[in-house]
Scaffold this motif. Structure first.
Motif, PDB file in Angstrom:
ATOM      1  N   VAL A  20      40.490  30.916  45.116  1.00 15.22           N
ATOM      2  CA  VAL A  20      41.548  32.137  45.445  1.00 15.22           C
ATOM      3  C   VAL A  20      42.810  31.513  45.792  1.00 15.22           C
ATOM      4  N   GLU A  21      42.811  30.499  46.621  1.00 17.08           N
ATOM      5  CA  GLU A  21      44.125  29.825  46.921  1.00 17.08           C
ATOM      6  C   GLU A  21      44.782  29.066  45.710  1.00 17.08           C
ATOM      7  N   LEU A  22      43.782  28.627  44.847  1.00 16.65           N
ATOM      8  CA  LEU A  22      44.553  28.028  43.659  1.00 16.65           C
ATOM      9  C   LEU A  22      45.049  28.964  42.702  1.00 16.65           C
ATOM     10  N   ILE A  23      44.388  30.168  42.515  1.00 16.60           N
ATOM     11  CA  ILE A  23      44.761  31.038  41.684  1.00 16.60           C
ATOM     12  C   ILE A  23      46.127  31.645  42.323  1.00 16.60           C
ATOM     13  N   ALA A  24      46.087  31.987  43.632  1.00 17.67           N
ATOM     14  CA  ALA A  24      47.374  32.413  44.358  1.00 17.67           C
ATOM     15  C   ALA A  24      48.724  31.672  44.157  1.00 17.67           C
ATOM     16  N   GLN A  25      48.454  30.348  44.092  1.00 16.96           N
ATOM     17  CA  GLN A  25      49.718  29.435  43.909  1.00 16.96           C
ATOM     18  C   GLN A  25      50.330  29.523  42.735  1.00 16.96           C
ATOM     19  N   ASP A  26      49.648  29.821  41.567  1.00 17.42           N
ATOM     20  CA  ASP A  26      50.422  30.008  40.194  1.00 17.42           C
ATOM     21  C   ASP A  26      49.873  31.395  39.500  1.00 17.42           C
ATOM     22  N   PHE A  27      50.690  32.181  39.182  1.00 17.99           N
ATOM     23  CA  PHE A  27      50.527  33.293  38.646  1.00 17.99           C
ATOM     24  C   PHE A  27      49.773  33.084  37.347  1.00 17.99           C
ATOM     25  N   SER A  28      50.172  32.029  36.508  1.00 21.45           N
ATOM     26  CA  SER A  28      49.532  31.816  35.150  1.00 21.45           C
ATOM     27  C   SER A  28      48.053  31.365  35.259  1.00 21.45           C
ATOM     28  N   ARG A  29      47.357  31.070  36.428  1.00 29.28           N
ATOM     29  CA  ARG A  29      46.015  30.632  36.474  1.00 29.28           C
ATOM     30  C   ARG A  29      45.391  31.907  36.645  1.00 29.28           C
ATOM     31  N   LEU A  30      44.094  32.016  35.971  1.00 24.53           N
ATOM     32  CA  LEU A  30      43.270  32.920  35.726  1.00 24.53           C
ATOM     33  C   LEU A  30      41.848  32.761  35.886  1.00 24.53           C
ATOM     34  N   LEU A  31      41.072  33.753  36.048  1.00 24.84           N
ATOM     35  CA  LEU A  31      39.553  33.564  35.634  1.00 24.84           C
ATOM     36  C   LEU A  31      39.349  34.580  34.457  1.00 24.84           C
ATOM     37  N   LEU A  32      38.777  34.351  33.288  1.00 25.64           N
ATOM     38  CA  LEU A  32      38.611  34.999  32.108  1.00 25.64           C
ATOM     39  C   LEU A  32      37.380  35.325  32.149  1.00 25.64           C
ATOM     40  N   LEU A  33      36.683  36.640  32.181  1.00 22.62           N
ATOM     41  CA  LEU A  33      35.411  37.025  32.251  1.00 22.62           C
ATOM     42  C   LEU A  33      35.113  38.153  31.209  1.00 22.62           C
ATOM     43  N   LEU A  34      34.012  37.949  30.591  1.00 22.89           N
ATOM     44  CA  LEU A  34      33.335  38.947  29.684  1.00 22.89           C
ATOM     45  C   LEU A  34      32.411  39.849  30.550  1.00 22.89           C
ATOM     46  N   ASP A  35      32.781  40.870  30.976  1.00 19.86           N
ATOM     47  CA  ASP A  35      31.605  41.678  31.982  1.00 19.86           C
ATOM     48  C   ASP A  35      31.690  43.068  31.621  1.00 19.86           C
ATOM     49  N   THR A  36      30.498  43.816  32.096  1.00 17.23           N
ATOM     50  CA  THR A  36      30.059  45.216  31.976  1.00 17.23           C
ATOM     51  C   THR A  36      31.010  46.030  33.077  1.00 17.23           C
ATOM     52  N   PRO A  37      30.837  47.145  32.829  1.00 11.96           N
ATOM     53  CA  PRO A  37      31.305  48.261  33.896  1.00 11.96           C
ATOM     54  C   PRO A  37      30.426  48.235  35.212  1.00 11.96           C
ATOM     55  N   GLN A  38      29.289  47.450  35.180  1.00 14.01           N
ATOM     56  CA  GLN A  38      28.544  47.198  36.379  1.00 14.01           C
ATOM     57  C   GLN A  38      28.963  46.171  37.155  1.00 14.01           C
ATOM     58  N   TYR A  39      30.143  45.334  36.651  1.00 11.90           N
ATOM     59  CA  TYR A  39      30.593  43.946  37.099  1.00 11.90           C
ATOM     60  C   TYR A  39      29.693  43.063  37.779  1.00 11.90           C
ATOM     61  N   GLY A  40      28.672  42.813  37.021  1.00 17.34           N
ATOM     62  CA  GLY A  40      27.579  41.859  37.616  1.00 17.34           C
ATOM     63  C   GLY A  40      28.117  40.573  37.793  1.00 17.34           C
ATOM     64  N   SER A  41      29.138  40.024  36.788  1.00 17.35           N
ATOM     65  CA  SER A  41      29.381  38.719  37.248  1.00 17.35           C
ATOM     66  C   SER A  41      30.697  38.661  38.182  1.00 17.35           C
ATOM     67  N   LEU A  42      31.531  39.615  38.255  1.00 21.34           N
ATOM     68  CA  LEU A  42      32.759  39.959  39.022  1.00 21.34           C
ATOM     69  C   LEU A  42      32.065  40.026  40.292  1.00 21.34           C
ATOM     70  N   ARG A  43      30.886  40.600  40.565  1.00 21.88           N
ATOM     71  CA  ARG A  43      30.349  40.930  41.969  1.00 21.88           C
ATOM     72  C   ARG A  43      29.825  39.774  42.575  1.00 21.88           C
ATOM     73  N   ASP A  44      29.325  38.990  42.001  1.00 18.70           N
ATOM     74  CA  ASP A  44      28.492  37.909  42.211  1.00 18.70           C
ATOM     75  C   ASP A  44      29.704  36.639  42.560  1.00 18.70           C
ATOM     76  N   LEU A  45      30.840  36.697  41.673  1.00 16.50           N
ATOM     77  CA  LEU A  45      32.160  35.865  42.150  1.00 16.50           C
ATOM     78  C   LEU A  45      32.897  36.260  43.432  1.00 16.50           C
ATOM     79  N   ALA A  46      32.713  37.638  43.709  1.00 18.21           N
ATOM     80  CA  ALA A  46      33.726  38.221  44.758  1.00 18.21           C
ATOM     81  C   ALA A  46      32.688  38.110  46.011  1.00 18.21           C
ATOM     82  N   LEU A  47      31.319  38.007  45.881  1.00 21.80           N
ATOM     83  CA  LEU A  47      30.529  37.424  47.128  1.00 21.80           C
ATOM     84  C   LEU A  47      31.097  36.113  47.496  1.00 21.80           C
TER      85      LEU A  47
END
Length: 143
Positions: A20-47
């Protein structure tokens, strides 16, 4: 669930707990996900990385408009959901100098794609590298 857990483990191994700190240091840094409305991948990453819960630098291209509207109405997460196919997103943003620290391209079809839908995951992977999306000096790509 096992795939998402492996993705989180690999991201922690590569970036430690400072993603999260690495992302916050540079607005051009991203996480790119293909996810569903249930947010399965994002949910696990956010944990593992709670700051990702409300982060527009978590980009989720979503071609299905029903899924897109379902995702943007969610009050659980606030990622950067885009109403675009992945191939269109990759082409449209190619000149912006974006760097993906981690990408999880969970294609729900064979690598050669679905000709009837004009989808070709193999071509998307080529675009990902050709347009320079992997962050430097290191990034994680999971398929």
């Amino acid at each position: 669930a096992k795939v998402n857990a492996a993705l989180v483990r690999e991201i922690v191994e590569v970036f430690g707990h400072s993603l999260v700190e690495l992302i916050a240091q540079d607005f051009s840094r991203l996480l790119l996900l293909l996810d569903t409305p249930q947010y399965g991948s994002l949910r696990d990453l956010a944990l593992a990385f709670p700051g990702l819960r409300c982060c527009q630098q978590v980009v989720i291209p979503q071609a299905d408009l029903r899924h897109y509207f379902e995702m943007v109405r969610s009050s659980e997460f606030y990622p950067g959901v885009r109403a675009q196919r992945l191939d269109h997103w990759l082409c449209a943003n190619a000149g912006l100098g974006l760097g993906c620290l981690a990408s999880f391209l969970d294609f729900e079809c064979r690598l050669v794609g679905a000709l009837s839908a004009r989808l070709c995951p193999a071509a998307d992977i080529i675009r990902y590298f050709r347009f320079g999306y992997p962050a430097k000096p290191v990034s994680v790509l999971a398929l």
